[in-house]
Design a protein around this motif. Sequence first.
Motif, PDB file in Angstrom:
ATOM      1  N   MET A 135       0.821  -1.207   0.000  1.00 20.10           N
ATOM      2  CA  MET A 135       0.000   0.000   0.000  1.00 20.10           C
ATOM      3  C   MET A 135       0.856   1.259   0.000  1.00 20.10           C
ATOM      4  O   MET A 135       0.497   2.271  -0.602  1.00 20.10           O
ATOM      5  CB  MET A 135      -0.945  -0.011   1.197  1.00 20.10           C
ATOM      6  N   ASP A 136       2.020   1.201   0.648  1.00 24.13           N
ATOM      7  CA  ASP A 136       2.944   2.337   0.596  1.00 24.13           C
ATOM      8  C   ASP A 136       3.399   2.584  -0.840  1.00 24.13           C
ATOM      9  O   ASP A 136       3.512   3.733  -1.280  1.00 24.13           O
ATOM     10  CB  ASP A 136       4.160   2.072   1.483  1.00 24.13           C
ATOM     11  N   ALA A 137       3.647   1.497  -1.566  1.00 17.59           N
ATOM     12  CA  ALA A 137       4.071   1.622  -2.965  1.00 17.59           C
ATOM     13  C   ALA A 137       2.949   2.209  -3.823  1.00 17.59           C
ATOM     14  O   ALA A 137       3.188   3.060  -4.688  1.00 17.59           O
ATOM     15  CB  ALA A 137       4.503   0.259  -3.504  1.00 17.59           C
ATOM     16  N   VAL A 138       1.719   1.762  -3.580  1.00 15.91           N
ATOM     17  CA  VAL A 138       0.564   2.301  -4.304  1.00 15.91           C
ATOM     18  C   VAL A 138       0.418   3.793  -4.017  1.00 15.91           C
ATOM     19  O   VAL A 138       0.190   4.606  -4.928  1.00 15.91           O
ATOM     20  CB  VAL A 138      -0.723   1.550  -3.910  1.00 15.91           C
ATOM     21  N   ARG A 139       0.557   4.160  -2.754  1.00 16.89           N
ATOM     22  CA  ARG A 139       0.422   5.575  -2.372  1.00 16.89           C
ATOM     23  C   ARG A 139       1.497   6.428  -3.044  1.00 16.89           C
ATOM     24  O   ARG A 139       1.214   7.522  -3.551  1.00 16.89           O
ATOM     25  CB  ARG A 139       0.486   5.716  -0.852  1.00 16.89           C
ATOM     26  N   ARG A 140       2.732   5.939  -3.050  1.00 19.50           N
ATOM     27  CA  ARG A 140       3.808   6.698  -3.680  1.00 19.50           C
ATOM     28  C   ARG A 140       3.567   6.879  -5.176  1.00 19.50           C
ATOM     29  O   ARG A 140       3.852   7.941  -5.748  1.00 19.50           O
ATOM     30  CB  ARG A 140       5.157   6.011  -3.441  1.00 19.50           C
ATOM     31  N   LEU A 141       3.025   5.848  -5.818  1.00 19.69           N
ATOM     32  CA  LEU A 141       2.717   5.948  -7.240  1.00 19.69           C
ATOM     33  C   LEU A 141       1.640   6.992  -7.491  1.00 19.69           C
ATOM     34  O   LEU A 141       1.735   7.800  -8.426  1.00 19.69           O
ATOM     35  CB  LEU A 141       2.272   4.589  -7.777  1.00 19.69           C
ATOM     36  N   LEU A 142       0.611   7.001  -6.632  1.00 20.94           N
ATOM     37  CA  LEU A 142      -0.452   7.993  -6.781  1.00 20.94           C
ATOM     38  C   LEU A 142       0.063   9.401  -6.501  1.00 20.94           C
ATOM     39  O   LEU A 142      -0.371  10.368  -7.126  1.00 20.94           O
ATOM     40  CB  LEU A 142      -1.615   7.660  -5.844  1.00 20.94           C
ATOM     41  N   GLU A 143       0.981   9.504  -5.562  1.00 24.05           N
ATOM     42  CA  GLU A 143       1.559  10.821  -5.250  1.00 24.05           C
ATOM     43  C   GLU A 143       2.349  11.365  -6.441  1.00 24.05           C
ATOM     44  O   GLU A 143       2.283  12.560  -6.748  1.00 24.05           O
ATOM     45  CB  GLU A 143       2.481  10.711  -4.035  1.00 24.05           C
ATOM     46  N   SER A 144       3.083  10.485  -7.118  1.00 26.89           N
ATOM     47  CA  SER A 144       3.880  10.934  -8.265  1.00 26.89           C
ATOM     48  C   SER A 144       2.988  11.243  -9.462  1.00 26.89           C
ATOM     49  O   SER A 144       3.340  12.062 -10.313  1.00 26.89           O
ATOM     50  CB  SER A 144       4.905   9.866  -8.652  1.00 26.89           C
ATOM     51  N   ASP A 145       1.820  10.569  -9.515  1.00 26.41           N
ATOM     52  CA  ASP A 145       0.816  10.794 -10.564  1.00 26.41           C
ATOM     53  C   ASP A 145       1.484  10.951 -11.930  1.00 26.41           C
ATOM     54  O   ASP A 145       1.389  12.008 -12.564  1.00 26.41           O
ATOM     55  CB  ASP A 145      -0.003  12.044 -10.223  1.00 26.41           C
ATOM     56  N   PRO A 146       2.143   9.886 -12.430  1.00 28.01           N
ATOM     57  CA  PRO A 146       2.925  10.022 -13.665  1.00 28.01           C
ATOM     58  C   PRO A 146       2.086  10.214 -14.922  1.00 28.01           C
ATOM     59  O   PRO A 146       2.578  10.757 -15.912  1.00 28.01           O
ATOM     60  CB  PRO A 146       3.695   8.698 -13.720  1.00 28.01           C
ATOM     61  N   THR A 147       0.830   9.769 -14.892  1.00 24.96           N
ATOM     62  CA  THR A 147       0.009   9.831 -16.118  1.00 24.96           C
ATOM     63  C   THR A 147      -1.403  10.322 -15.811  1.00 24.96           C
ATOM     64  O   THR A 147      -2.379   9.588 -16.005  1.00 24.96           O
ATOM     65  CB  THR A 147      -0.066   8.437 -16.766  1.00 24.96           C
ATOM     66  N   PRO A 148      -1.572  11.558 -15.340  1.00 25.53           N
ATOM     67  CA  PRO A 148      -2.928  12.030 -14.988  1.00 25.53           C
ATOM     68  C   PRO A 148      -3.896  12.003 -16.164  1.00 25.53           C
ATOM     69  O   PRO A 148      -5.071  11.647 -16.011  1.00 25.53           O
ATOM     70  CB  PRO A 148      -2.683  13.464 -14.492  1.00 25.53           C
ATOM     71  N   GLU A 149      -3.404  12.348 -17.373  1.00 21.47           N
ATOM     72  CA  GLU A 149      -4.291  12.371 -18.536  1.00 21.47           C
ATOM     73  C   GLU A 149      -4.722  10.953 -18.907  1.00 21.47           C
ATOM     74  O   GLU A 149      -5.876  10.705 -19.265  1.00 21.47           O
ATOM     75  CB  GLU A 149      -3.565  13.043 -19.698  1.00 21.47           C
TER      76      GLU A 149
END
Length: 241
Positions: free
Chosen positions: A144-158
């Motif tokens: 879940m920490d990894a999922v959260r970090r990925l969402l925080e970086s938001d690499p592909t919002p579009e």
Amino acid sequence: MAWSTRELAELAGTTVKSVRYYHQIGLLDEPERAPNGYKRYEVAHLTRLLQIKRLVGLGVPLAQVAEIGIKDHDGLAALFRTIDAELEATVEHIQNIRRELAVLSQPGAAADVPAGFSAVAAPLRDNDRALLTIYAQLYSDESMDAVRRLLESDPTPELDEAFRDLPEDADDTTRQALAERLAPFVRRPGDDHPVKLVPKASKPHQAAAVQSTIQHALEALYNQAQLDVLRRARQIDKRPE
């Protein structure tokens, strides 16, 4: 000097009902009775009652007070250590609750996502939030920490928006194009993937249940076009290089 049941209970700071119950289960000896039939409690009864009350106040179950006995010091010491360990776990649990309540008390906090996800919850829709909640139940804290970090970086919002807005009746060309773009992000987690989902379950049948639950959740939370895109994206990733 002798006391009645009511007087004994008042002296010990307990109730007549408790005194009678202790008699019933054999924790407190019955006293002698006066000629008029009333019980006459002595100092020994008061002492015993106070000892029982103390142990109960410390969290010792009555059944174990009776089984071990107040004079069984070794047995009581082991029991106290067990109770202390349980209390330590309870205190840690309460502290965790307080920390989470402190976070949820902040402006903008989201109560419908797992702890730690409030800051990244704004762009998420109801189905995304529901899936996160299920993930938090089934996958490890590290996952879940990894999922959260990925969402925080938001690499592909579009790209995220394109998937979320995909209609049920999206045509084949649209689905395939979106699948091509999603493929790098939905492949099976591995060493080269930003998110490695590890189930909390340790037994094979439990791990299988996790996968089944996630599949059922996906089918309930996303439309058929979105599910088709995910399937296509996984197939693209399986193609030989």
